[in-house]
Design a protein around this motif. Structure first.
Motif, PDB file in Angstrom:
ATOM      1  N   LEU A 116     137.195 -44.225 -17.554  1.00 43.68           N
ATOM      2  CA  LEU A 116     138.145 -45.308 -17.778  1.00 43.68           C
ATOM      3  C   LEU A 116     138.659 -45.901 -16.469  1.00 43.68           C
ATOM      4  O   LEU A 116     139.136 -47.051 -16.450  1.00 43.68           O
ATOM      5  CB  LEU A 116     139.316 -44.820 -18.624  1.00 43.68           C
ATOM      6  CG  LEU A 116     139.011 -44.534 -20.103  1.00 43.68           C
ATOM      7  CD1 LEU A 116     140.238 -43.975 -20.793  1.00 43.68           C
ATOM      8  CD2 LEU A 116     138.493 -45.796 -20.817  1.00 43.68           C
ATOM      9  N   GLU A 117     138.609 -45.110 -15.390  1.00 42.23           N
ATOM     10  CA  GLU A 117     139.047 -45.645 -14.094  1.00 42.23           C
ATOM     11  C   GLU A 117     138.157 -46.795 -13.641  1.00 42.23           C
ATOM     12  O   GLU A 117     138.607 -47.697 -12.904  1.00 42.23           O
ATOM     13  CB  GLU A 117     139.045 -44.535 -13.043  1.00 42.23           C
ATOM     14  CG  GLU A 117     140.149 -43.506 -13.235  1.00 42.23           C
ATOM     15  CD  GLU A 117     140.070 -42.407 -12.193  1.00 42.23           C
ATOM     16  OE1 GLU A 117     139.064 -42.379 -11.437  1.00 42.23           O
ATOM     17  OE2 GLU A 117     140.984 -41.584 -12.130  1.00 42.23           O
ATOM     18  N   ARG A 118     136.903 -46.797 -14.082  1.00 44.12           N
ATOM     19  CA  ARG A 118     135.967 -47.865 -13.705  1.00 44.12           C
ATOM     20  C   ARG A 118     135.863 -48.970 -14.772  1.00 44.12           C
ATOM     21  O   ARG A 118     135.038 -49.861 -14.661  1.00 44.12           O
ATOM     22  CB  ARG A 118     134.587 -47.266 -13.446  1.00 44.12           C
ATOM     23  CG  ARG A 118     134.550 -46.274 -12.294  1.00 44.12           C
ATOM     24  CD  ARG A 118     133.139 -45.835 -11.985  1.00 44.12           C
ATOM     25  NE  ARG A 118     132.551 -45.087 -13.084  1.00 44.12           N
ATOM     26  CZ  ARG A 118     132.619 -43.748 -13.216  1.00 44.12           C
ATOM     27  NH1 ARG A 118     133.267 -43.021 -12.289  1.00 44.12           N
ATOM     28  NH2 ARG A 118     132.056 -43.141 -14.223  1.00 44.12           N
ATOM     29  N   GLU A 119     136.694 -48.832 -15.788  1.00 42.51           N
ATOM     30  CA  GLU A 119     136.679 -49.831 -16.854  1.00 42.51           C
ATOM     31  C   GLU A 119     137.459 -51.076 -16.410  1.00 42.51           C
ATOM     32  O   GLU A 119     138.627 -51.004 -16.039  1.00 42.51           O
ATOM     33  CB  GLU A 119     137.311 -49.247 -18.119  1.00 42.51           C
ATOM     34  CG  GLU A 119     137.395 -50.202 -19.287  1.00 42.51           C
ATOM     35  CD  GLU A 119     136.027 -50.601 -19.813  1.00 42.51           C
ATOM     36  OE1 GLU A 119     135.869 -51.767 -20.202  1.00 42.51           O
ATOM     37  OE2 GLU A 119     135.099 -49.742 -19.792  1.00 42.51           O
ATOM     38  N   PRO A 120     136.819 -52.253 -16.475  1.00 44.65           N
ATOM     39  CA  PRO A 120     137.528 -53.462 -16.036  1.00 44.65           C
ATOM     40  C   PRO A 120     138.544 -53.990 -17.051  1.00 44.65           C
ATOM     41  O   PRO A 120     139.479 -54.701 -16.668  1.00 44.65           O
ATOM     42  CB  PRO A 120     136.389 -54.476 -15.828  1.00 44.65           C
ATOM     43  CG  PRO A 120     135.303 -54.024 -16.730  1.00 44.65           C
ATOM     44  CD  PRO A 120     135.400 -52.527 -16.786  1.00 44.65           C
ATOM     45  N   ASP A 121     138.385 -53.627 -18.313  1.00 46.36           N
ATOM     46  CA  ASP A 121     139.285 -54.146 -19.346  1.00 46.36           C
ATOM     47  C   ASP A 121     140.555 -53.285 -19.360  1.00 46.36           C
ATOM     48  O   ASP A 121     140.582 -52.199 -19.961  1.00 46.36           O
ATOM     49  CB  ASP A 121     138.587 -54.131 -20.706  1.00 46.36           C
ATOM     50  CG  ASP A 121     139.384 -54.864 -21.778  1.00 46.36           C
ATOM     51  OD1 ASP A 121     140.492 -55.358 -21.468  1.00 46.36           O
ATOM     52  OD2 ASP A 121     138.910 -54.927 -22.923  1.00 46.36           O
ATOM     53  N   ARG A 122     141.596 -53.723 -18.700  1.00 46.95           N
ATOM     54  CA  ARG A 122     142.834 -52.962 -18.624  1.00 46.95           C
ATOM     55  C   ARG A 122     143.552 -52.900 -19.960  1.00 46.95           C
ATOM     56  O   ARG A 122     144.248 -51.932 -20.251  1.00 46.95           O
ATOM     57  CB  ARG A 122     143.757 -53.577 -17.583  1.00 46.95           C
ATOM     58  CG  ARG A 122     143.123 -53.759 -16.212  1.00 46.95           C
ATOM     59  CD  ARG A 122     142.647 -52.431 -15.650  1.00 46.95           C
ATOM     60  NE  ARG A 122     142.086 -52.550 -14.309  1.00 46.95           N
ATOM     61  CZ  ARG A 122     141.482 -51.559 -13.672  1.00 46.95           C
ATOM     62  NH1 ARG A 122     141.331 -50.385 -14.252  1.00 46.95           N
ATOM     63  NH2 ARG A 122     140.986 -51.748 -12.451  1.00 46.95           N
ATOM     64  N   ALA A 123     143.377 -53.912 -20.776  1.00 45.14           N
ATOM     65  CA  ALA A 123     144.058 -53.924 -22.074  1.00 45.14           C
ATOM     66  C   ALA A 123     143.524 -52.822 -22.982  1.00 45.14           C
ATOM     67  O   ALA A 123     144.283 -52.128 -23.679  1.00 45.14           O
ATOM     68  CB  ALA A 123     143.895 -55.291 -22.743  1.00 45.14           C
ATOM     69  N   THR A 124     142.217 -52.621 -22.977  1.00 46.45           N
ATOM     70  CA  THR A 124     141.631 -51.550 -23.790  1.00 46.45           C
ATOM     71  C   THR A 124     142.110 -50.182 -23.309  1.00 46.45           C
ATOM     72  O   THR A 124     142.393 -49.290 -24.111  1.00 46.45           O
ATOM     73  CB  THR A 124     140.098 -51.620 -23.727  1.00 46.45           C
ATOM     74  OG1 THR A 124     139.667 -52.914 -24.153  1.00 46.45           O
ATOM     75  CG2 THR A 124     139.476 -50.564 -24.616  1.00 46.45           C
TER      76      THR A 124
END
Length: 268
Positions: A116-124
């Motif tokens: 999740l640290e590399r996930e660009p969608d902060r809302a998700t």
């Protein structure tokens, strides 16, 4: 000659095999040490990175770093307590088995947080944070339960051992101070208190006792017969002994330390 050559060859082969075995063991031990050092260095770097990210990147990324850091700290502390106490307490083997199962869930959560640290969608990420936080609290709570139970068990054993050791020291201290014991007639350890010296065994006497015995024997032999002298040697004589009738030498019992009566004395 051939037998000697065969024995020498066999010994040489055995020495070579022993050298190879020792070398392999040394290489494996060194490899384990290197792997342990590398793993420890990697953990230190990751922890330092997470701490830096926690303060440098506020928001979702910082919260993820905080969750990972809390999970790793709790699991590592529990692992150190359980594996450190298992050599002294075999009952921790079952707790270690439970911790291994819990570690599988911990590694799964840590991997998910890392992705999740590399996930660009902060809302998700924000929508999934409550569920991740709940899982983290459940895992860390279970780890803390095992850790504190193991610590309480170790402290209980230490307290019991200290209490037993204190009791033994008190008993030994009392034994060393035996001269301060209360003079009790029923005390089996009471030292005998007497103004007289201990009775000497057969053939043993002090210089003063020997001199007194010699003077007393001479006076007793001059004043009384053999039987009265024997009676004086076995105990104290009353101040005013009652008069007794002389015994007939023929009916008087003989003892091994007395001489037999002479014939002329009996006839007379």
């Amino acid at each position: 000659m051939e037998a000697a050559v065969a024995i020498i060859g066999l010994l040489f082969v055995l020495f070579v095999l022993a050298g190879v075995f020792v070398t392999v063991k040394a290489v494996k031990a060194a490899k384990r040490g290197v792997d342990r050092t590398v793993a420890q260095a990697r953990r230190t770097v990751e922890d330092t990175t997470l701490r830096a990210r926690q303060f440098a990147q506020p928001g979702v990324v910082g919260e993820l770093a905080q969750l990972r850091l809390s999970l790793r700290t709790s699991m590592r502390a529990t692992q150190d307590v359980l594996y450190g106490g298992s050599p002294d307490d075999a009952s921790l083997s079952e707790a270690i088995g439970l911790f291994e199962r819990l570690s599988a869930h911990g590694h799964e959560l840590d991997d998910e947080l890392k992705r999740l640290e590399r996930e660009p969608d902060r809302a998700t990420i924000g929508t999934r944070l409550p569920d991740l936080r709940e899982r983290l609290e459940q895992i860390t709570h279970s780890a803390e339960s095992l850790r504190w139970a193991a610590r309480d068990r170790a402290r209980k054993f230490a307290d019991d051992d200290l209490a037993s050791l204190s009791d033994q020291i008190d008993v030994e201290s009392g034994a060393l101070r035996h001269w301060t014991r209360v003079e009790d007639a029923m005390d089996p350890l009471r030292d005998p208190v007497s103004g007289r010296p201990e009775s000497a065994g057969p053939g043993e006497a002090t210089d003063s006792g020997r001199g007194q015995a010699t003077d007393g024997s001479a006076r007793a032999g001059a004043a009384a017969g053999p039987s009265e002298a024997a009676a004086r040697s076995w105990g104290p004589v009353p101040e005013d002994p009652p008069a007794i009738t002389a015994r007939d030498p023929r009916t008087q019992p003989s003892y091994p330390w007395q001489k037999a009566p002479r014939t002329e004395d009996t006839t007379r």
